[in-house]
Design a protein around this motif. Structure first.
Motif, PDB file in Angstrom:
ATOM      1  N   GLY A  61     -15.381   0.690 -12.269  1.00  0.00           N
ATOM      2  CA  GLY A  61     -16.724   1.247 -12.292  1.00  0.00           C
ATOM      3  C   GLY A  61     -17.814   0.243 -11.997  1.00  0.00           C
ATOM      4  O   GLY A  61     -18.987   0.622 -11.857  1.00  0.00           O
ATOM      5  N   MET A  62     -17.471  -1.046 -11.886  1.00  0.00           N
ATOM      6  CA  MET A  62     -18.457  -2.073 -11.599  1.00  0.00           C
ATOM      7  C   MET A  62     -18.558  -2.315 -10.081  1.00  0.00           C
ATOM      8  O   MET A  62     -17.697  -1.904  -9.308  1.00  0.00           O
ATOM      9  N   SER A  63     -19.592  -3.038  -9.681  1.00  0.00           N
ATOM     10  CA  SER A  63     -19.892  -3.186  -8.251  1.00  0.00           C
ATOM     11  C   SER A  63     -18.784  -3.887  -7.474  1.00  0.00           C
ATOM     12  O   SER A  63     -18.385  -3.438  -6.400  1.00  0.00           O
ATOM     13  N   ASN A  64     -18.275  -4.995  -7.981  1.00  0.00           N
ATOM     14  CA  ASN A  64     -17.232  -5.716  -7.249  1.00  0.00           C
ATOM     15  C   ASN A  64     -15.951  -4.898  -7.131  1.00  0.00           C
ATOM     16  O   ASN A  64     -15.220  -5.007  -6.142  1.00  0.00           O
ATOM     17  N   GLU A  65     -15.658  -4.100  -8.149  1.00  0.00           N
ATOM     18  CA  GLU A  65     -14.477  -3.230  -8.069  1.00  0.00           C
ATOM     19  C   GLU A  65     -14.666  -2.204  -6.951  1.00  0.00           C
ATOM     20  O   GLU A  65     -13.739  -1.926  -6.181  1.00  0.00           O
ATOM     21  N   HIS A  66     -15.876  -1.668  -6.827  1.00  0.00           N
ATOM     22  CA  HIS A  66     -16.159  -0.714  -5.743  1.00  0.00           C
ATOM     23  C   HIS A  66     -16.163  -1.425  -4.383  1.00  0.00           C
ATOM     24  O   HIS A  66     -15.740  -0.849  -3.376  1.00  0.00           O
ATOM     25  N   PHE A  67     -16.639  -2.668  -4.365  1.00  0.00           N
ATOM     26  CA  PHE A  67     -16.587  -3.449  -3.124  1.00  0.00           C
ATOM     27  C   PHE A  67     -15.132  -3.662  -2.699  1.00  0.00           C
ATOM     28  O   PHE A  67     -14.791  -3.552  -1.515  1.00  0.00           O
ATOM     29  N   GLY A  68     -14.279  -3.979  -3.684  1.00  0.00           N
ATOM     30  CA  GLY A  68     -12.857  -4.145  -3.379  1.00  0.00           C
ATOM     31  C   GLY A  68     -12.231  -2.879  -2.823  1.00  0.00           C
ATOM     32  O   GLY A  68     -11.424  -2.922  -1.890  1.00  0.00           O
ATOM     33  N   ALA A  69     -12.609  -1.723  -3.376  1.00  0.00           N
ATOM     34  CA  ALA A  69     -12.094  -0.449  -2.869  1.00  0.00           C
ATOM     35  C   ALA A  69     -12.552  -0.215  -1.440  1.00  0.00           C
ATOM     36  O   ALA A  69     -11.798   0.295  -0.595  1.00  0.00           O
ATOM     37  N   TRP A  70     -13.810  -0.581  -1.155  1.00  0.00           N
ATOM     38  CA  TRP A  70     -14.340  -0.453   0.208  1.00  0.00           C
ATOM     39  C   TRP A  70     -13.566  -1.342   1.172  1.00  0.00           C
ATOM     40  O   TRP A  70     -13.160  -0.900   2.254  1.00  0.00           O
ATOM     41  N   MET A  71     -13.315  -2.593   0.778  1.00  0.00           N
ATOM     42  CA  MET A  71     -12.578  -3.500   1.649  1.00  0.00           C
ATOM     43  C   MET A  71     -11.126  -3.040   1.853  1.00  0.00           C
ATOM     44  O   MET A  71     -10.553  -3.193   2.927  1.00  0.00           O
ATOM     45  N   THR A  72     -10.531  -2.460   0.810  1.00  0.00           N
ATOM     46  CA  THR A  72      -9.171  -1.936   0.944  1.00  0.00           C
ATOM     47  C   THR A  72      -9.131  -0.808   1.967  1.00  0.00           C
ATOM     48  O   THR A  72      -8.222  -0.736   2.814  1.00  0.00           O
ATOM     49  N   ALA A  73     -10.130   0.075   1.900  1.00  0.00           N
ATOM     50  CA  ALA A  73     -10.212   1.179   2.866  1.00  0.00           C
ATOM     51  C   ALA A  73     -10.439   0.644   4.277  1.00  0.00           C
ATOM     52  O   ALA A  73      -9.817   1.120   5.243  1.00  0.00           O
ATOM     53  N   LEU A  74     -11.304  -0.360   4.402  1.00  0.00           N
ATOM     54  CA  LEU A  74     -11.576  -0.954   5.709  1.00  0.00           C
ATOM     55  C   LEU A  74     -10.330  -1.635   6.270  1.00  0.00           C
ATOM     56  O   LEU A  74     -10.020  -1.526   7.466  1.00  0.00           O
ATOM     57  N   ASP A  75      -9.593  -2.317   5.390  1.00  0.00           N
ATOM     58  CA  ASP A  75      -8.360  -2.980   5.829  1.00  0.00           C
ATOM     59  C   ASP A  75      -7.317  -1.982   6.317  1.00  0.00           C
ATOM     60  O   ASP A  75      -6.554  -2.273   7.246  1.00  0.00           O
ATOM     61  N   LYS A  76      -7.285  -0.798   5.709  1.00  0.00           N
ATOM     62  CA  LYS A  76      -6.306   0.209   6.121  1.00  0.00           C
ATOM     63  C   LYS A  76      -6.566   0.654   7.552  1.00  0.00           C
ATOM     64  O   LYS A  76      -5.633   0.785   8.357  1.00  0.00           O
TER      65      LYS A  76
END
Length: 470
Positions: A405-420
């Motif tokens: 729920g924190m910003s870096n966790e959401h940033f990580g989810a964004w980067m994971t999606a981008l990496d896919k």
């Protein structure tokens, strides 16, 4: 005159002379066609070696360098934000993660600089750029090291911030422009080689078709002459040679057209997206760093807020949007796209990727990337709201924490999606290279074998006819 008449009788006037001349023409044309196809096959293999072993790795290394520089600076800022006062009041988990990521980024930069240094040999402009990057990176590391050392002392925050400012100014003014120059330079070189290779393949295909048709015409003439002269409908040897030649021309044309198709798939369909997504990832890390800089340096907050918005516009451009209106307009334009995929009211790297969707699963992955990006954008507004209300400690914790729920966790989810999405395109780039190599190695031996068979069958077919004149 007598000599000319003798030569005419020897090389054309008699039936055996005509048959030998047609046989020689067949052998010469078949040899020329085989040599052309061999040269085309070797050139195609060389192109695939360059694409997979040089052009693509150079471009991605330059893009990785851009990303790692931004990540290193972001982690330096996060370290300073989370360190407390000489360790007192430290946010332990964010601090440890930032320190670990900082070390990873520094090692990645060293590796990328070595790769790019080797790649730049022979290109004086790129050599100078890499030299400048290496020198400036050494200075940057010294400034960051001094900032972290000062931060470790009680009351050293002001000195640490001053050193960090000089480091990030060096990053913005020298390191990032040079790294992006290398991305553009290497990508342009790859593009030029791609265009030259496609043009060469088109020329060779035209030459193969021309030579092949000429060879088939000579075999047809030979068959007609045998039928007229010897009162037989077909010569089995020449007929078999004609079939072999026709198959060789078809397979040779298929080899060249398949190579051109796989080359387009590798460069345009796959690697264009890899470049766009690599740029997007580097911009994302830079934007993430701007958030940390915004919290770390109150005197430059307006500057870093403008910088963050500019990077958001590079990723998902919305004309006329400000930081206060960007979220709502992102939601509106994205909802419009979801309802109608032709309703594209935005620009930027995400638009570039959505315009080049080619492979199964790619669109869904690209759309997932924008969905997670929207969540991260909402987090950014929350951080700025907390700062505006005087809750800076809470804003820092929300910004650099990796808790759910924190910003870096959401940033990580964004980067994971981008990496896919990037991985989908990288996989298809690799498969295009593999299929392109297979087309050459699989078809070239067959075309060569068929042309050799055509020459041998022509000779065998004519042997009985020539024997009649001995």
């Amino acid at each position: 005159m007598a000599a000319r008449a003798a030569l005419r009788r020897r090389y054309w006037a008699t039936v055996p002379a005509r048959l030998r001349l047609l046989r020689a023409a067949t052998v010469l044309l078949a040899t020329a066609l085989a040599a052309l196809l061999l040269a085309a096959g070797l050139a195609a293999t060389g192109t695939w070696d360059s694409v997979a072993g040089r052009d693509a790795p150079r471009t991605t290394s330059a893009a990785d360098l851009d990303l790692a520089l931004n990540n290193m600076d972001a982690q330096a800022a996060n370290t300073l934000l989370s360190s407390g006062n000489a360790g007192k009041g430290r946010l332990q988990t964010p601090y440890e993660k930032a320190a670990g990521f900082y070390g990873d980024a520094r090692r990645a930069i060293g590796h990328d600089l070595r790769t790019l240094s080797v790649a730049a040999q022979g290109d004086r402009t790129d050599e100078k750029t890499v030299e400048s990057l290496t020198d400036n990176f050494a200075e940057y590391q010294e400034l960051i090291g001094r900032a972290l050392e000062n931060d470790g002392r009680a009351g050293g925050k002001a000195a640490a911030l001053a050193d960090y400012r000089r480091a990030t100014d060096l990053l913005k003014s020298q390191l990032l422009p040079d790294s992006r120059k290398l991305v553009d330079s290497n990508d342009s070189a790859f593009n030029a080689e791609y265009s030259a290779a496609r043009s060469a393949l088109s020329g060779r295909l035209a030459a193969v078709l021309a030579l092949g048709l000429l060879l088939l015409a000579v075999l047809g003439l030979l068959q007609w002459y045998l039928a007229r002269t010897f009162r037989r409908i077909l010569n089995p040897g020449v007929l078999a040679a004609t079939v072999c030649t026709l198959l060789a021309v078809i397979l040779g044309s298929q080899l060249l057209s398949a190579t051109a198709g796989h080359l387009r798939g590798a460069r345009r369909d796959a690697f264009d997206s890899v470049v766009a997504l690599s740029r997007a990832r580097a911009i994302a890390y830079d934007a993430n760093a701007d958030e940390s800089r915004f919290l770390l340096d109150p005197q430059r907050r307006e500057q870093y807020a403008r910088s963050y918005l500019a990077k958001s516009q590079q990723l998902y451009g919305i004309e006329g949007a400000t930081l206060t209106s960007y979220d709502s307009r992102l939601a509106t334009t994205w909802q419009a796209y979801r309802a109608d995929r032709h309703d594209l009211r935005f620009t930027g790297e995400f638009r570039r990727e959505l315009d080049n969707v080619t492979f199964p699963g790619e669109r869904a992955a690209a759309e997932k990337t924008v969905d997670t990006y929207a969540v991260y954008q909402n987090d950014d507004r929350h951080i700025r709201t907390l700062v505006a209300s005087g809750r800076e400690r809470e804003a820092v914790a929300f910004c650099i924490s990796w808790e759910p729920g924190m910003s870096n966790e959401h940033f990580g989810a964004w980067m994971t999606a981008l990496d896919k999405v990037t991985d989908i395109n990288r996989a298809h780039f690799a498969s295009s290279v593999r299929d392109g190599r297979s087309a050459v190695s699989g078809l070239l031996p067959w075309t060569g074998g068929l042309l050799l068979a055509a020459m041998a069958l022509t000779a065998l077919g004519l042997r009985p006819r020539l024997a009649e004149f001995r």
